[in-house]
Design a protein around this motif. Structure first.
Motif, PDB file in Angstrom:
ATOM      1  N   ARG A  55       0.853  -1.199   0.000  1.00 39.31           N
ATOM      2  CA  ARG A  55       0.000   0.000   0.000  1.00 39.31           C
ATOM      3  C   ARG A  55       0.887   1.246   0.000  1.00 39.31           C
ATOM      4  O   ARG A  55       0.895   1.998   0.959  1.00 39.31           O
ATOM      5  N   GLN A  56       1.683   1.436  -1.038  1.00 39.56           N
ATOM      6  CA  GLN A  56       2.614   2.574  -1.057  1.00 39.56           C
ATOM      7  C   GLN A  56       2.712   3.133  -2.468  1.00 39.56           C
ATOM      8  O   GLN A  56       2.615   2.381  -3.429  1.00 39.56           O
ATOM      9  N   GLN A  57       2.921   4.430  -2.567  1.00 35.70           N
ATOM     10  CA  GLN A  57       3.187   5.021  -3.881  1.00 35.70           C
ATOM     11  C   GLN A  57       3.880   6.355  -3.733  1.00 35.70           C
ATOM     12  O   GLN A  57       3.309   7.290  -3.192  1.00 35.70           O
ATOM     13  N   ASP A  58       5.135   6.440  -4.151  1.00 28.86           N
ATOM     14  CA  ASP A  58       5.844   7.724  -4.242  1.00 28.86           C
ATOM     15  C   ASP A  58       7.033   7.508  -5.177  1.00 28.86           C
ATOM     16  O   ASP A  58       7.082   6.497  -5.877  1.00 28.86           O
ATOM     17  N   ALA A  59       7.993   8.435  -5.194  1.00 27.21           N
ATOM     18  CA  ALA A  59       9.075   8.350  -6.191  1.00 27.21           C
ATOM     19  C   ALA A  59       9.908   7.075  -6.045  1.00 27.21           C
ATOM     20  O   ALA A  59      10.512   6.610  -7.011  1.00 27.21           O
ATOM     21  N   THR A  60       9.949   6.481  -4.834  1.00 29.51           N
ATOM     22  CA  THR A  60      10.770   5.268  -4.665  1.00 29.51           C
ATOM     23  C   THR A  60       9.922   4.024  -4.370  1.00 29.51           C
ATOM     24  O   THR A  60      10.461   2.962  -4.084  1.00 29.51           O
ATOM     25  N   HIS A  61       8.588   4.162  -4.414  1.00 31.36           N
ATOM     26  CA  HIS A  61       7.710   3.020  -4.138  1.00 31.36           C
ATOM     27  C   HIS A  61       6.566   2.965  -5.142  1.00 31.36           C
ATOM     28  O   HIS A  61       6.005   3.993  -5.489  1.00 31.36           O
ATOM     29  N   THR A  62       6.236   1.737  -5.561  1.00 35.02           N
ATOM     30  CA  THR A  62       5.038   1.567  -6.387  1.00 35.02           C
ATOM     31  C   THR A  62       4.156   0.512  -5.717  1.00 35.02           C
ATOM     32  O   THR A  62       4.639  -0.279  -4.901  1.00 35.02           O
ATOM     33  N   GLN A  63       2.842   0.500  -6.082  1.00 35.45           N
ATOM     34  CA  GLN A  63       1.941  -0.475  -5.437  1.00 35.45           C
ATOM     35  C   GLN A  63       2.275  -1.885  -5.891  1.00 35.45           C
ATOM     36  O   GLN A  63       2.120  -2.839  -5.154  1.00 35.45           O
ATOM     37  N   MET A  64       2.719  -2.028  -7.137  1.00 36.53           N
ATOM     38  CA  MET A  64       3.203  -3.320  -7.623  1.00 36.53           C
ATOM     39  C   MET A  64       4.671  -3.144  -7.974  1.00 36.53           C
ATOM     40  O   MET A  64       5.032  -2.162  -8.620  1.00 36.53           O
ATOM     41  N   PHE A  65       5.501  -4.025  -7.504  1.00 35.61           N
ATOM     42  CA  PHE A  65       6.927  -3.961  -7.837  1.00 35.61           C
ATOM     43  C   PHE A  65       7.463  -5.391  -7.838  1.00 35.61           C
ATOM     44  O   PHE A  65       6.690  -6.339  -7.656  1.00 35.61           O
ATOM     45  N   HIS A  66       8.749  -5.546  -8.077  1.00 32.80           N
ATOM     46  CA  HIS A  66       9.336  -6.894  -8.080  1.00 32.80           C
ATOM     47  C   HIS A  66      10.418  -6.991  -7.016  1.00 32.80           C
ATOM     48  O   HIS A  66      11.117  -6.017  -6.764  1.00 32.80           O
ATOM     49  N   GLN A  67      10.499  -8.161  -6.431  1.00 39.12           N
ATOM     50  CA  GLN A  67      11.648  -8.418  -5.539  1.00 39.12           C
ATOM     51  C   GLN A  67      12.421  -9.615  -6.075  1.00 39.12           C
ATOM     52  O   GLN A  67      11.860 -10.460  -6.773  1.00 39.12           O
ATOM     53  N   PHE A  68      13.708  -9.662  -5.744  1.00 41.01           N
ATOM     54  CA  PHE A  68      14.446 -10.906  -5.961  1.00 41.01           C
ATOM     55  C   PHE A  68      14.976 -11.358  -4.610  1.00 41.01           C
ATOM     56  O   PHE A  68      15.496 -10.571  -3.831  1.00 41.01           O
ATOM     57  N   ASP A 126      14.984   9.172 -11.636  1.00 41.79           N
ATOM     58  CA  ASP A 126      14.783   9.634 -10.262  1.00 41.79           C
ATOM     59  C   ASP A 126      13.384   9.332  -9.728  1.00 41.79           C
ATOM     60  O   ASP A 126      13.059   9.672  -8.604  1.00 41.79           O
ATOM     61  N   ASP A 127      12.544   8.655 -10.528  1.00 37.74           N
ATOM     62  CA  ASP A 127      11.205   8.297 -10.047  1.00 37.74           C
ATOM     63  C   ASP A 127      10.859   6.934 -10.617  1.00 37.74           C
ATOM     64  O   ASP A 127      10.684   6.791 -11.837  1.00 37.74           O
ATOM     65  N   ILE A 128      10.750   5.896  -9.737  1.00 37.83           N
ATOM     66  CA  ILE A 128      10.592   4.538 -10.299  1.00 37.83           C
ATOM     67  C   ILE A 128       9.220   4.356 -10.933  1.00 37.83           C
ATOM     68  O   ILE A 128       9.009   3.443 -11.712  1.00 37.83           O
ATOM     69  N   ARG A 129       8.269   5.271 -10.641  1.00 33.58           N
ATOM     70  CA  ARG A 129       6.944   5.146 -11.257  1.00 33.58           C
ATOM     71  C   ARG A 129       7.013   5.296 -12.768  1.00 33.58           C
ATOM     72  O   ARG A 129       6.172   4.782 -13.493  1.00 33.58           O
ATOM     73  N   LEU A 130       8.079   6.004 -13.252  1.00 28.22           N
ATOM     74  CA  LEU A 130       8.242   6.175 -14.703  1.00 28.22           C
ATOM     75  C   LEU A 130       8.334   4.826 -15.420  1.00 28.22           C
ATOM     76  O   LEU A 130       7.917   4.688 -16.562  1.00 28.22           O
ATOM     77  N   LEU A 131       8.890   3.813 -14.710  1.00 28.27           N
ATOM     78  CA  LEU A 131       9.063   2.495 -15.327  1.00 28.27           C
ATOM     79  C   LEU A 131       7.718   1.882 -15.691  1.00 28.27           C
ATOM     80  O   LEU A 131       7.624   1.030 -16.568  1.00 28.27           O
ATOM     81  N   TYR A 132       6.656   2.300 -14.989  1.00 26.75           N
ATOM     82  CA  TYR A 132       5.324   1.740 -15.253  1.00 26.75           C
ATOM     83  C   TYR A 132       4.381   2.765 -15.863  1.00 26.75           C
ATOM     84  O   TYR A 132       3.172   2.627 -15.781  1.00 26.75           O
ATOM     85  N   SER A 133       4.962   3.808 -16.474  1.00 30.30           N
ATOM     86  CA  SER A 133       4.116   4.880 -16.990  1.00 30.30           C
ATOM     87  C   SER A 133       3.629   4.602 -18.413  1.00 30.30           C
ATOM     88  O   SER A 133       2.866   5.369 -18.954  1.00 30.30           O
ATOM     89  N   SER A 134       4.091   3.513 -19.029  1.00 28.48           N
ATOM     90  CA  SER A 134       3.759   3.191 -20.436  1.00 28.48           C
ATOM     91  C   SER A 134       4.147   4.321 -21.380  1.00 28.48           C
ATOM     92  O   SER A 134       3.540   4.500 -22.424  1.00 28.48           O
ATOM     93  N   ASN A 135       5.124   5.108 -20.987  1.00 31.15           N
ATOM     94  CA  ASN A 135       5.609   6.186 -21.850  1.00 31.15           C
ATOM     95  C   ASN A 135       6.691   5.605 -22.761  1.00 31.15           C
ATOM     96  O   ASN A 135       7.817   5.359 -22.336  1.00 31.15           O
TER      97      ASN A 135
END
Ligand code: FA5
Length: 620
Positions: free
Chosen positions: A472-485, A604-613
């Motif tokens: 339950r997080q969302q900001d420049a270093t957190h997304t609601q869905m992410f991956h861990q290894f 500088d913002d990991i949300r960009l990775l999921y922005s479909s841009n």
């Protein structure tokens, strides 16, 4: 083998030959390594080149180029085959490269203009086209009302037609020259400096124009303060080869040529490429477009009067060759059209070629690095029983450690009544495995006890589990869905030293040979002792200081990427393993966070990775 970067000494090379040194095939993406290249590897704020690598039996359409420990990776789609030792012809998309050069040189001109106006200022960081952004960040305050003066100074530098020169140097030479370094230089790369006219040199590895007179009009757009740095945004405008009336007047007065032979060659090459593309596409009415009275060739030919007398003869010969090439190319279309109105042999329009998402690329690289030291990639469910996500990891119901990790629970019909519950062997018959709650996994640690079960509670176990996680997080270093290894190693006599060695192996292979790992005491319910894991910053080499100031990238010398620890005895027991005989370590980090810290990426913002841009994603 290191790749020789030909663009460091000649930014105007549009084509060259090279030898294939190595090829890697990852599903649809092919990675080609060469003995030398003209393709610019993304870095220093400049985007990578795109283009084509053509061998006798195949062609790679290059969609991204990156630098990895001295080797340059050309990534793209391969049609046909390429093999080691093949001699290939490299052709870059010159139009795009030339635009990148315009943006990069413009950044340096802006930097110099600001230095000419404000004492003791220096540029700390800059971007020239990546993510469509162009800016230089300065250490000293720049006020909006200073922008017109900066604009004027830029125009002066461009009008002065300053030569831009570059020179390869060593670390020691840079030091001896007393060049001011606003950032730490990479230790594992060839170093180069660039100078505008007689202004002081500065480190630069990009591709630069030869002269500031070649710059397209630069405009200073705005200035913003961000964390005590002043970011000046700029843009460049394609002049469509038209000179301003003032510059024409000035050059005429000084009896200088308005167009150089070099410039003419650039426009001629572009024209030839355009004709070829139009012919390949079968575009209509090409004769009028290229050879008509007001066609593109005549427009180019008219510039001969603006070329200096010394070069005019060569320019005439060049124009004759261009005309002959255009005529020959257009003849092909005429022949094609005569043969048949619809040419069934004509190649179709090539579809736009994409590439793997950067997070998928990162997961593959991570997997490769751990596979080198004997780990096996596994996958476990991302919607899993509460037992695997929490309870088996020493977090019984209502334990406070669950609080920050609880996500989305779903009740499942209770089927326990059909199953014999063996309280001595909870792993095989725990009621929550056949009823109770399931949860959207919050971390990849749910794979730990599952792997122990898969291995029938019989070590050695050595896995790397990469999966989606939800929080339950969302900001420049957190997304609601992410991956861990997640790594898990269990065997006899496993100690913290094995954990530390594994972390160092990963750091050196993912970030670079000089990067180190560090562990700090922490608390997780499922490891004892537990740690947080940091990697030393590649910019300040773990010192936290660059040129006497706090490193702007890490602020402390280290980047935190995740957690680790020695597997808790209760977790081993939950997986049916005797903690008196076996020990183990585990670690779990975010893929996105680990990836964005890679040298040169500047995300500088990991949300960009999921922005479909697509424009953003195409760069990686
Ligand atoms: C854990 O998730 C533990 N399971 C890690 C672990 C595994 C410790 C094995 C010991 C042994 P933590 O909540 O700190 O720990 O998350 C680990 C990393 O996941 C973080 O450092 C960060 O890199 C990444 N991460 C966490 N939340 C997010 C998020 N919302 N978005 C992106 N990345 C995240």
């Amino acid at each position: 083998m290191k790749t020789k970067q030909l663009y460091l000494s000649d930014s105007y090379l549009k084509q060259a030959d090279a030898k294939v040194a190595e090829i890697e095939q990852n599903e649809k993406i092919t990675v080609v390594y060469l003995d030398q290249t003209i393709f610019y590897a993304q870095g220093g704020g400049q985007p990578a080149d795109i283009g084509i690598i053509a061998g006798k039996n195949g062609t790679l359409t290059v969609s991204h180029v990156s630098y990895n420990n001295g080797k340059i990776q050309h990534k793209g789609m391969l049609s046909g085959t390429l093999e080691e030792n093949d001699v290939v012809t490299l052709t870059i998309d010159w139009k795009k490269r030339y635009e990148n050069m315009q943006l990069h040189t413009a950044g340096h001109v802006l930097d110099q203009a600001v230095k000419n106006i404000i004492p003791n200022v220096y540029g700390v960081d800059g971007t020239h086209g990546i993510q469509g952004k162009n800016y230089i960040e300065f250490n000293e305050e720049i006020k909006p009302d200073q922008l017109p003066q900066i604009q004027k100074e830029i125009e002066n530098i461009c009008a002065a037609g300053e030569d831009i020169t570059t020179q390869m140097v060593t670390h020691a030479e840079i030091k001896a020259m007393g060049i001011h370094l606003p950032f730490d230089l990479p230790k594992n790369k060839d170093l180069r400096i660039m100078s505008i006219g007689s202004y002081p040199a500065m480190p630069d590895g990009g591709t630069q124009l030869k002269n500031t007179g070649e710059c397209w009009p630069i405009s200073v757009d705005s200035v913003q303060e961000k964390k005590n740095l002043w970011r000046v945004q700029y843009s460049v405008k394609h002049p469509q080869h038209k000179k301003s009336p003032e510059s024409i007047k000035k050059k005429k007065e000084e009896h200088l040529p308005l167009v150089s032979l070099e410039e003419l060659k650039v426009h001629a090459t572009r024209l030839e490429q355009e004709v070829k593309a139009d012919v390949d596409e079968g575009s209509p009415d090409l004769h009028t477009k290229y050879l008509g009275k007001n066609g593109l060739f005549n427009q180019l030919a008219k510039t001969i009067k603006d070329i200096g007398p010394a070069e005019r003869k060569q320019a005439g010969m060049l124009l004759n060759q261009v005309k002959a090439k255009i005529t020959a190319a257009l003849k092909q279309t005429t022949t094609k059209q005569q043969h048949s109105a619809i040419d069934l042999t004509m190649p179709g329009t090539a579809p736009h070629v994409g590439h793997l998402h950067p997070v998928t690329q990162a997961m593959r690289e991570i997997t490769d690095i751990f596979e080198q030291i004997g780990f096996t990639r596994v996958r476990y469910p991302e919607v899993d029983w509460d037992w695997y996500v929490f309870e088996s990891l020493n977090m019984p119901p209502h334990h406070p450690a669950r609080d920050e990790w609880e996500t989305f629970f779903v009740d499942v019909p209770d089927t326990t009544k059909d199953v014999a519950y063996d309280s001595n062997n909870p792993r095989k018959r725990h009621p929550s495995l056949v009823g109770g709650k399931v949860v959207l996994t919050t971390h990849t640690s749910n794979g730990q006890v599952r792997e122990m079960e898969r291995m029938d509670s019989t070590p050695p176990i050595r896995f790397i589990n990469i999966a989606r996680c939800y929080r339950r997080q969302q900001d420049a270093t957190h997304t609601q869905m992410f991956h861990q290894f997640e790594g898990l190693v269990i065997d006899k006599h496993i100690t913290i030293q094995h954990l530390k060695g594994t972390l160092d192996h990963f750091a050196q292979h993912f970030y670079g040979p000089t990067v180190k790992s560090r562990i700090r005491p922490f608390h997780f319910q499922f490891t004892e002792p537990s740690f947080e894991v940091d990697f030393s910053c590649h910019i300040c080499d773990g010192t936290g200081v660059v040129n006497g100031e706090k490193c702007k990238f890490c602020k402390s010398g280290w980047h935190e990427v995740g957690g680790a620890g020695m597997v808790h005895p209760n977790v081993l027991k939950a997986g049916g393993i005797d903690p008196d005989i076996y020990t183990g370590f585990a670690f779990g980090w975010g893929v996105e966070r680990t990836y964005t810290l890679k040298p040169g990426l500047n995300i500088d913002d990991i949300r960009l990775l999921y922005s479909s841009n697509i424009q953003f994603l195409e760069q990686f």
